[in-house]
Design a protein around this motif. Sequence first.
Motif, mmCIF file in Angstrom:
data_model
loop_
_atom_site.group_PDB
_atom_site.id
_atom_site.type_symbol
_atom_site.label_atom_id
_atom_site.label_comp_id
_atom_site.label_asym_id
_atom_site.label_seq_id
_atom_site.Cartn_x
_atom_site.Cartn_y
_atom_site.Cartn_z
ATOM 1 N N GLU A 192 -17.996 39.099 36.769
ATOM 2 C CA GLU A 192 -16.603 38.680 36.878
ATOM 3 C C GLU A 192 -16.264 37.538 35.925
ATOM 4 O OE1 GLU A 192 -13.386 37.309 40.345
ATOM 5 O OE2 GLU A 192 -15.546 37.221 40.748
ATOM 6 N N ALA A 193 -17.214 36.646 35.703
ATOM 7 C CA ALA A 193 -16.935 35.482 34.848
ATOM 8 C C ALA A 193 -16.853 35.844 33.373
ATOM 9 C CB ALA A 193 -18.001 34.409 35.057
ATOM 10 N N PHE A 194 -17.369 37.015 32.999
ATOM 11 C CA PHE A 194 -17.317 37.391 31.589
ATOM 12 C C PHE A 194 -15.876 37.731 31.218
ATOM 13 C CE2 PHE A 194 -17.491 40.301 28.000
ATOM 14 C CZ PHE A 194 -18.256 39.549 27.123
ATOM 15 N N GLY A 195 -15.375 37.045 30.216
ATOM 16 C CA GLY A 195 -13.990 37.223 29.790
ATOM 17 C C GLY A 195 -13.002 36.379 30.567
ATOM 18 N N ALA A 196 -13.484 35.593 31.527
ATOM 19 C CA ALA A 196 -12.587 34.796 32.368
ATOM 20 C C ALA A 196 -11.953 33.662 31.577
ATOM 21 C CB ALA A 196 -13.350 34.231 33.562
ATOM 22 N N ASP A 197 -10.681 33.469 31.822
ATOM 23 C CA ASP A 197 -9.899 32.393 31.202
ATOM 24 C C ASP A 197 -9.262 31.616 32.344
ATOM 25 O OD1 ASP A 197 -8.381 30.822 29.484
ATOM 26 O OD2 ASP A 197 -6.806 32.323 29.261
ATOM 27 N N VAL A 198 -10.100 30.826 33.043
ATOM 28 C CA VAL A 198 -9.693 30.200 34.302
ATOM 29 C C VAL A 198 -10.118 28.734 34.333
ATOM 30 C CG1 VAL A 198 -9.780 32.384 35.578
ATOM 31 C CG2 VAL A 198 -11.834 30.945 35.448
ATOM 32 N N ASP A 199 -9.605 28.012 35.329
ATOM 33 C CA ASP A 199 -9.975 26.607 35.450
ATOM 34 C C ASP A 199 -11.333 26.471 36.155
ATOM 35 O OD1 ASP A 199 -9.531 26.888 38.226
ATOM 36 O OD2 ASP A 199 -7.579 25.914 38.142
ATOM 37 N N ALA A 200 -11.795 25.244 36.283
ATOM 38 C CA ALA A 200 -13.139 25.005 36.811
ATOM 39 C C ALA A 200 -13.281 25.486 38.247
ATOM 40 C CB ALA A 200 -13.474 23.517 36.711
ATOM 41 N N GLY A 201 -12.267 25.281 39.074
ATOM 42 C CA GLY A 201 -12.353 25.708 40.462
ATOM 43 C C GLY A 201 -12.509 27.210 40.594
ATOM 44 N N GLU A 202 -11.720 27.954 39.841
ATOM 45 C CA GLU A 202 -11.805 29.411 39.918
ATOM 46 C C GLU A 202 -13.099 29.923 39.297
ATOM 47 O OE1 GLU A 202 -11.144 33.306 40.789
ATOM 48 O OE2 GLU A 202 -10.258 31.503 41.642
ATOM 49 N N LEU A 203 -13.561 29.281 38.232
ATOM 50 C CA LEU A 203 -14.827 29.708 37.630
ATOM 51 C C LEU A 203 -15.979 29.500 38.603
ATOM 52 C CD1 LEU A 203 -16.375 30.820 35.247
ATOM 53 C CD2 LEU A 203 -16.442 28.517 34.255
ATOM 54 N N ARG A 204 -15.997 28.361 39.287
ATOM 55 C CA ARG A 204 -17.043 28.143 40.303
ATOM 56 C C ARG A 204 -16.970 29.210 41.392
ATOM 57 N NH1 ARG A 204 -15.332 22.643 39.563
ATOM 58 N NH2 ARG A 204 -16.879 21.483 38.338
ATOM 59 N N ALA A 205 -15.757 29.572 41.801
ATOM 60 C CA ALA A 205 -15.600 30.600 42.826
ATOM 61 C C ALA A 205 -16.134 31.943 42.340
ATOM 62 C CB ALA A 205 -14.126 30.724 43.224
ATOM 63 N N MET A 206 -15.909 32.266 41.085
ATOM 64 C CA MET A 206 -16.442 33.510 40.526
ATOM 65 C C MET A 206 -17.969 33.518 40.561
ATOM 66 S SD MET A 206 -14.043 34.184 37.197
ATOM 67 C CE MET A 206 -12.350 34.747 37.367
ATOM 68 N N LEU A 207 -18.558 32.394 40.194
ATOM 69 C CA LEU A 207 -20.018 32.308 40.202
ATOM 70 C C LEU A 207 -20.553 32.430 41.627
ATOM 71 C CD1 LEU A 207 -20.498 29.417 37.611
ATOM 72 C CD2 LEU A 207 -20.633 31.879 37.203
ATOM 73 N N GLU A 208 -19.860 31.823 42.569
ATOM 74 C CA GLU A 208 -20.294 31.907 43.969
ATOM 75 C C GLU A 208 -20.166 33.326 44.512
ATOM 76 O OE1 GLU A 208 -17.947 29.002 45.981
ATOM 77 O OE2 GLU A 208 -19.032 27.297 45.100
ATOM 78 N N HIS A 262 -18.917 33.372 27.218
ATOM 79 C CA HIS A 262 -18.302 34.221 28.236
ATOM 80 C C HIS A 262 -16.779 34.246 28.154
ATOM 81 C CE1 HIS A 262 -16.675 31.186 31.065
ATOM 82 N NE2 HIS A 262 -17.719 30.447 30.748
ATOM 83 N N MET A 263 -16.170 33.348 27.417
ATOM 84 C CA MET A 263 -14.725 33.367 27.204
ATOM 85 C C MET A 263 -14.449 34.006 25.852
ATOM 86 S SD MET A 263 -11.950 30.224 27.041
ATOM 87 C CE MET A 263 -12.117 29.753 28.765
ATOM 88 N N GLY A 264 -13.424 34.842 25.776
ATOM 89 C CA GLY A 264 -13.078 35.487 24.525
ATOM 90 C C GLY A 264 -12.739 34.482 23.437
ATOM 91 N N TYR A 265 -13.045 34.837 22.193
ATOM 92 C CA TYR A 265 -12.836 33.874 21.108
ATOM 93 C C TYR A 265 -11.357 33.528 20.941
ATOM 94 C CZ TYR A 265 -11.372 37.749 18.065
ATOM 95 O OH TYR A 265 -10.711 38.816 17.522
ATOM 96 N N GLN A 266 -10.458 34.467 21.249
ATOM 97 C CA GLN A 266 -9.030 34.161 21.128
ATOM 98 C C GLN A 266 -8.595 33.149 22.184
ATOM 99 O OE1 GLN A 266 -7.669 38.279 21.281
ATOM 100 N NE2 GLN A 266 -6.979 38.109 19.157
ATOM 101 N N ASP A 267 -9.134 33.275 23.392
ATOM 102 C CA ASP A 267 -8.831 32.285 24.428
ATOM 103 C C ASP A 267 -9.426 30.932 24.076
ATOM 104 O OD1 ASP A 267 -7.356 34.020 26.058
ATOM 105 O OD2 ASP A 267 -9.170 34.779 27.019
ATOM 106 N N LEU A 268 -10.648 30.924 23.542
ATOM 107 C CA LEU A 268 -11.243 29.664 23.087
ATOM 108 C C LEU A 268 -10.339 28.983 22.064
ATOM 109 C CD1 LEU A 268 -14.968 30.735 22.640
ATOM 110 C CD2 LEU A 268 -14.187 28.911 24.149
ATOM 111 N N GLU A 269 -9.818 29.774 21.158
ATOM 112 C CA GLU A 269 -8.973 29.237 20.086
ATOM 113 C C GLU A 269 -7.666 28.667 20.631
ATOM 114 O OE1 GLU A 269 -7.889 30.691 15.614
ATOM 115 O OE2 GLU A 269 -7.731 32.186 17.211
ATOM 116 N N ASP A 270 -7.106 29.341 21.645
ATOM 117 C CA ASP A 270 -5.774 28.989 22.127
ATOM 118 C C ASP A 270 -5.751 27.992 23.278
ATOM 119 O OD1 ASP A 270 -4.797 30.810 20.291
ATOM 120 O OD2 ASP A 270 -4.568 32.429 21.762
ATOM 121 N N GLU A 271 -6.845 27.885 24.025
ATOM 122 C CA GLU A 271 -6.797 27.192 25.314
ATOM 123 C C GLU A 271 -7.379 25.779 25.327
ATOM 124 O OE1 GLU A 271 -5.146 28.129 27.753
ATOM 125 O OE2 GLU A 271 -5.121 30.300 27.970
ATOM 126 N N ALA A 272 -7.936 25.312 24.248
ATOM 127 C CA ALA A 272 -8.534 23.973 24.236
ATOM 128 C C ALA A 272 -7.481 22.913 24.561
ATOM 129 C CB ALA A 272 -9.169 23.689 22.884
#
Length: 231
Positions: A193-209, A131-141
């Motif tokens: 909403e979570a598809f393509g999201a580049d957010v922290d755990a708190g915001e990701l949980r909020a998106m799922l909720e 669900h996270m773009g491959y460029q964000d995966l590459e850059d955000e670890a």
Amino acid sequence: MDAPIRTLGIIGAGRLGTVLATLAASAGYRVLVARSGAPEPIARAMAAIGATASSIDAVIDEADAVVLALPLGSYRTLPAQRLRGMLVIDAMNYWWGADGIRPDLNDPRTSTSELVQEFLHGARVVKALGHMGYQDLEDEAKPAGAPGRKAIAIAGDAAGDLAAVSRLVDDMGFDPVIAGPLASGIMLEPGAEAFGADVDAGELRAMLERFEASQRGIVVARARGGTLWER
């Protein structure tokens, strides 16, 4: 089952597969990568990132878990019998540009990971890493505990498999967030909403909720008779 993943197999050597291979190899995993054809054309590129180009058969035989990083429309080309009993991490998504117009891959009554699970009867499918773009995966670890660390959601039916994939996600440099059962993987697909999201755990949980009240969530609930899935 809660066996640790030591050797990670990846089927798919495109951009996503290569980024995931890089992250896993950097985290100390033995990584085997297969493409649809012979492995030789990708051997040098995989060696450069610390992975090994392999055949699909070798990936299945030697890996503790297999990531599917193929175009979703190709999932029926996978060797279902050989994958029986394996932990399979579904990182695929439906893209009409790559997969063609496929109403069966865009049906709100089921998640695409459930379709993959149905075809891979006997495998243990978990939705993650797509669900996270491959460029964000590459850059955000980032290392565990680092400020601003981003999160990856995981959906699956078995607690042990969710735990194993959570460890993999953490080792790759992201905070794991459990979305729910495999059916809840629809919250991680295009249109959510979570598809393509580049957010922290708190915001990701909020998106799922928020999914249930979102336009996509309402469409899914209506298609499923007024409920999303059993929680």
